[in-house]
Scaffold this motif. Structure first.
Motif, mmCIF file in Angstrom:
data_model
loop_
_atom_site.group_PDB
_atom_site.id
_atom_site.type_symbol
_atom_site.label_atom_id
_atom_site.label_comp_id
_atom_site.label_asym_id
_atom_site.label_seq_id
_atom_site.Cartn_x
_atom_site.Cartn_y
_atom_site.Cartn_z
ATOM 1 N N ARG A 113 -43.699 -4.410 12.145
ATOM 2 C CA ARG A 113 -43.331 -3.170 12.836
ATOM 3 C C ARG A 113 -41.953 -2.691 12.392
ATOM 4 N N ILE B 232 -46.190 0.696 13.784
ATOM 5 C CA ILE B 232 -46.943 -0.177 14.702
ATOM 6 C C ILE B 232 -46.420 0.013 16.118
ATOM 7 N N TRP C 191 -52.549 -2.398 21.023
ATOM 8 C CA TRP C 191 -51.831 -2.246 19.760
ATOM 9 C C TRP C 191 -52.433 -1.114 18.943
ATOM 10 N N HIS D 44 -44.327 -8.074 14.885
ATOM 11 C CA HIS D 44 -43.118 -7.297 15.159
ATOM 12 C C HIS D 44 -42.224 -7.192 13.932
ATOM 13 N N TRP E 227 -42.749 -0.353 21.981
ATOM 14 C CA TRP E 227 -42.904 -1.812 21.940
ATOM 15 C C TRP E 227 -42.085 -2.427 23.073
ATOM 16 N N TYR F 182 -47.558 -13.106 16.767
ATOM 17 C CA TYR F 182 -46.847 -12.070 17.535
ATOM 18 C C TYR F 182 -45.509 -11.740 16.863
ATOM 19 N N GLU G 90 -46.903 -1.040 20.337
ATOM 20 C CA GLU G 90 -47.406 -1.982 21.340
ATOM 21 C C GLU G 90 -47.211 -1.329 22.706
#
Length: 455
Positions: free
Chosen positions: A161, A422, A430, A158, A208, A154, A424
């Motif tokens: 991202r 990216i 995702w 990020h 996100w 995880y 979320e």
């Protein structure tokens, strides 16, 4: 001796390449470098360490290249601790480590599946102002996936991202591997505070939340493009245009101001900062020199005026955008013509014009204003300056527009309907853009994505 040292260095470099080859040959990639026997490698390494030890005894000054070479030799014998120790020694010698300095230690720890030490290397990097790029993050992702460390996966997603945004096909395969694993299906919250998630997304600029895995069960993985409306063609979700979060915005503005203060007369840029604080905020900033010189050599204020009027019509408030222009563009025989003079006066009377001083680079002014005001930038500048390139990952989110001119006036090329990064969602889904497919899907305006939705 000089020839011998070069030979040792070449052999060490060859061993590094051979080590990379050994790790990647299962993927069908081709090896590179000189193929040598284990005996020759052993001799080269032994001599290399002898030279290093002699340098220590004789107190020869070490540089980053020397210590990195020793770290690579340590990598060749599989000693990650020694490779990492070489990086730690750099500070003792007053040397700033570089990204390549960390490569050997990180490679060994990741190859050995030592998650804890691999992330110790990453922590040391960050503490010393060195930021991992996709190859380093891919290695961290791989070791985390193989160890089933959901929290680390995880965390790395990020990191990707923030710093990579669009992943390579190799990284995408690792991400798929994770979501297909049994561990991935078992982690995640069954219930969560929806308001907390939404609030976190709003505070972070959208796209996100960072609150951990949401939902449990088997993941569904699909490859799908995103349409010109920003909608995922697989799940129908609307991908967002991500704003910079407040902290990122402030840091970005400080970075631009710091560089500008170094390049400009400090008092000049500080004067502009005070002016902007008094007359701002603005909803748009026009790079007037770039606009006025579009497809021609002579600056035309009329083109700037056409763009300014066009932007005002697009803004609900009809407020004037900030016009940033070097002071040499507003003086001279041509600018004394009644029409041009009237335009300049009109902009000044509206408190919309800022003329940058002699010797300044007006790019810093409009860039700082756009970030500080979190507003649109109107320019055709491709930001090829190497210092601008350092800021490019953040700048790509800041709302740049392009312009073209037709017989009927300016045409604005608006930014994409969603950020190519990216994302979320508040439901735990995702969307991950893949670089390899980006060029293939430009007709659909967005990007090809790897969509992961919880079953």
């Amino acid at each position: 001796m000089e020839i011998y040292q070069q030979t040792v260095e070449g052999l060490v470099e060859s061993m590094k390449k051979n080590a990379n080859y050994s790790n990647s040959k299962d993927d069908g990639s081709k090896g590179c470098g000189i193929q040598v026997s284990k005996a020759v490698k052993g001799i080269a390494l032994r001599k290399g360490f002898e030279i290093y030890n002699e340098m220590r005894v004789e107190k020869v000054a070490m540089n980053e290249a020397t210590l990195t070479s020793v770290a690579r030799m340590a990598m060749a014998i599989g000693d990650g601790d020694m490779a990492f120790d070489m990086v730690k020694q750099m500070k003792e010698h007053g040397i700033n480590p570089r990204l390549r300095s960390y490569g050997p230690a990180l490679a060994i720890f990741c190859s050995n599946g030592d998650v804890e030490k691999a992330f110790m290397v990453e922590k040391h990097m960050l503490e010393h102002g060195v930021y991992p790029e996709e190859p380093e993050l891919e290695a961290l992702l791989k070791v985390s996936v193989e160890a089933g460390k959901s929290d680390k996966v995880y965390y790395v997603l990020h990191k990707l991202r923030i710093s990579v945004r669009q992943v390579s096909s190799a990284t995408a395969k690792l991400i798929e591997q994770w979501f297909k694993s049994k561990v991935a299906s078992r982690v995640g919250k069954r219930k969560w505070d929806q308001e907390l998630i939404i609030r976190a997304m709003e505070n972070g600029g959208g796209g996100w939340h960072g609150k951990g895995w949401l939902g449990k069960g088997k993941w569904t993985i699909r490859h799908s493009p995103v349409g010109s409306d920003g909608l995922c063609k697989s799940c129908g979700a609307k991908l967002v245009t991500i704003d910079l979060d407040p902290m990122e915005t402030e840091n970005f503005a400080k970075s631009v101001a710091a560089i500008a203060a170094q390049r400009e007369k400090k008092s000049s840029f500080q004067k502009f900062q005070k002016w902007l604080e008094y007359y701002g905020p603005f909803e748009a900033v026009v790079d007037a020199a770039n606009v006025g010189l579009y497809s021609q050599r002579r600056f035309k204020p009329s083109k700037v005026n056409a763009v300014v009027n066009g932007i005002r019509q697009m803004l609900p408030s009809r407020k004037w955008p900030l016009i940033v222009l070097h002071n040499r563009r507003i003086t001279g025989e041509k600018m004394d013509e009644p029409f041009n003079k009237a335009l300049i006066e009109k902009w000044r009377n509206a408190d919309a014009l800022y003329a940058t001083p002699t010797g300044s680079n007006d790019d810093w002014y409009w860039l700082y204003a756009a970030i500080k005001c979190r507003c649109l930038i109107v320019t055709n500048d491709e930001m090829r300056d190497h210092l601008f390139q350092l800021l490019a990952p953040i700048f790509s989110l800041s709302g740049k527009k392009g312009i073209s001119f037709t017989e009927t006036g300016p045409m604005f090329r608006m930014r994409p309907p969603c950020s190519v990064v990216i994302q979320e969602s508040e439901k735990g889904h995702w969307h991950i853009p893949i670089v390899q497919n980006l060029k293939m899907r430009m007709k659909e305006y967005g990007y090809a994505v790897l969509v992961q939705t919880h079953a």
